[in-house]
Enzyme design. Structure first.
Site, mmCIF file in Angstrom:
data_model
loop_
_atom_site.group_PDB
_atom_site.id
_atom_site.type_symbol
_atom_site.label_atom_id
_atom_site.label_comp_id
_atom_site.label_asym_id
_atom_site.label_seq_id
_atom_site.Cartn_x
_atom_site.Cartn_y
_atom_site.Cartn_z
ATOM 1 C CG HIS A 1 -0.227 0.133 2.556
ATOM 2 N ND1 HIS A 1 0.105 -0.953 3.335
ATOM 3 C CD2 HIS A 1 0.212 1.211 3.256
ATOM 4 C CE1 HIS A 1 0.700 -0.552 4.444
ATOM 5 N NE2 HIS A 1 0.786 0.772 4.425
ATOM 6 C CG HIS B 1 -4.179 0.264 4.567
ATOM 7 N ND1 HIS B 1 -3.647 -0.783 5.251
ATOM 8 C CD2 HIS B 1 -3.224 1.215 4.547
ATOM 9 C CE1 HIS B 1 -2.427 -0.487 5.645
ATOM 10 N NE2 HIS B 1 -2.131 0.723 5.220
ATOM 11 C CG HIS C 1 4.266 4.737 4.677
ATOM 12 N ND1 HIS C 1 3.475 5.432 5.555
ATOM 13 C CD2 HIS C 1 3.630 3.552 4.490
ATOM 14 C CE1 HIS C 1 2.423 4.698 5.884
ATOM 15 N NE2 HIS C 1 2.486 3.558 5.252
ATOM 16 C CG HIS D 1 0.072 0.517 12.235
ATOM 17 N ND1 HIS D 1 0.642 1.739 12.430
ATOM 18 C CD2 HIS D 1 0.656 0.018 11.112
ATOM 19 C CE1 HIS D 1 1.525 1.965 11.466
ATOM 20 N NE2 HIS D 1 1.567 0.934 10.678
ATOM 21 C CE1 TYR E 1 4.952 3.692 8.367
ATOM 22 C CE2 TYR E 1 4.921 3.328 10.727
ATOM 23 C CZ TYR E 1 4.259 3.449 9.525
ATOM 24 O OH TYR E 1 2.901 3.333 9.486
ATOM 25 C CD GLU F 1 3.740 0.435 7.308
ATOM 26 O OE1 GLU F 1 3.108 0.956 6.372
ATOM 27 O OE2 GLU F 1 3.231 0.198 8.405
HETATM 28 C C1 M3P Z 1 -0.003 2.989 8.455
HETATM 29 C C2 M3P Z 1 -0.657 1.714 8.154
HETATM 30 C C3 M3P Z 1 0.117 7.633 9.929
HETATM 31 C C4 M3P Z 1 -0.364 6.265 9.991
HETATM 32 C C5 M3P Z 1 0.143 5.236 9.350
HETATM 33 C C6 M3P Z 1 -0.454 3.926 9.315
HETATM 34 C C7 M3P Z 1 1.037 8.084 8.893
HETATM 35 O O1 M3P Z 1 1.118 3.180 7.812
HETATM 36 O O2 M3P Z 1 -0.110 0.963 7.366
HETATM 37 O O3 M3P Z 1 -1.729 1.451 8.704
HETATM 38 O O4 M3P Z 1 -0.250 8.434 10.743
HETATM 39 FE FE FE Z 2 1.382 1.915 6.120
#
Ligand code: M3P
Ligand code: FE
Length: 314
Positions: A150, A206, A220, A252, A261, A271
């Site tokens: 993604h 996602h 990313h 997450h 990351y 990532e």
């Molecule tokens: C992810 C993901 C931010 C959240 C990132 C979340 C940039 O990268 O893969 O769910 O706040």
């Molecule tokens: Fe991500």
């Protein structure tokens, strides 16, 4: 029908040789083509199409475009009329404008990011093939990323000026491209402003995400790994290669993904992302995270969001 998955991402790098080394040795990708202008095309071992990453040497980092693959060539005509009916201009560029890719529908998201849709790309096969395949190839190296998973695009948000490109992009992706919303962060006095959204067409949580920031950009590009062990091993690979790690292995809250990351040599954030998270179904209820739980939404263990993570991007 319609969009299947992310197909490739085209990014800018400042030192092409260093970038190729990074994506080959750290992520484990393989160069499959170099064109006459010197653009480098790479794929992961578990991808069957010719490439998922295009590197362009220039004087800055960042996104050129992101491309999604649709199932049928005729989808391009249907989506062209839907995107134009939505009020966004499109063009169709002929096959082989990008090497090994069929005719391509090109347009800009409301945020300004360039998006491509195509139906055909040359098939080369995965590194384990399709006949009695092994679970992983002997050619695997580095983190052994399976595939480009993604991307996360930063979109302008300025409530005083009434600008929220996260919300505009999300509406467009859902109404014109039939993406489904899996998760969102709502902020503001009435808790009704989308400050971040996660959308899917596959069955993972996602295939694209949008997060609010002061300007548009690339936050990313993420590569898929099987599990937590592979994420930890990829951190070893990063240490071996002296890669700048941005966020050490964690989870997450959003998507339940297991993550690290880090940066490529030009400062584009990568990532490595593991875990299915959950099986995303079109009829699933949307998960909402509140401003108060923002930290835990992003970094579930510490619950703390560091400013550099949201402020630094290309
Ligand atoms: C992810 C993901 C931010 C959240 C990132 C979340 C940039 O990268 O893969 O769910 O706040
Ligand atoms: Fe991500």
């Amino acid at each position: 029908m319609g969009v299947m998955r992310i197909g490739h991402i085209s990014i800018k790098v400042m030192d092409l040789n260093a970038a190729v080394k990074h994506y080959e040795n750290v992520l484990g990708m393989r160069t499959t083509h170099i064109d006459a202008q010197g653009h480098v095309y790479l794929k992961c071992w578990d991808e069957w199409d010719k490439y998922s990453l295009i590197l362009t040497q220039t004087d800055q980092a960042g996104l050129n475009h992101v491309a999604y693959k649709v199932e049928h060539d005729a989808d391009l005509d249907l989506l062209k009329s839907r995107i134009e009916a939505y009020g966004i201009a499109t063009t169709i560029v002929p096959a082989d404008t990008l090497p090994f890719v069929g005719r391509t529908l090109v347009f800009n998201l409301p945020s300004g990011h360039e998006m491509h849709l195509y139906a055909k790309k040359e098939y080369v096969g995965t590194d384990v093939g399709t006949e009695n395949p092994d679970p992983w190839p002997d050619s695997m190296r580095g983190a052994g990323a399976h595939w480009l998973d993604h991307c996360l695009l930063m979109c302008e948000m300025n409530p005083e000026k009434g600008i929220n490109k996260v919300a505009e992009n999300t509406k467009f992706m859902m109404e014109a491209l039939d993406f489904y919303l899996s998760e969102q962060i709502l902020v503001g006095p009435d808790k009704d402003m989308q400050a971040a959204t996660w959308l899917f067409r596959t069955t993972t949580p996602h295939d694209i995400a949008f997060v609010a920031g002061p300007r548009q950009g690339l936050h990313h590009l993420a590569f898929f790994l099987d599990n937590w062990n592979d994420v930890l091993k990829s951190a070893d690979v990063m240490a071996k290669n002296k890669v700048r790690i941005d966020v050490a292995p964690t989870r997450h809250g959003i998507t339940r993904g297991e993550t690290i990351y880090f940066f490529d040599p030009s400062g584009n954030r990568n990532e490595t992302f593991a875990g299915l998270g959950y099986l995303a179904q079109p009829d699933r209820p949307v998960t909402t995270w509140s401003e108060e739980e923002l930290g835990r939404a992003i970094f579930y263990h510490t619950g703390e969001l560091n400013a550099a993570f949201t402020d630094v991007y290309t």
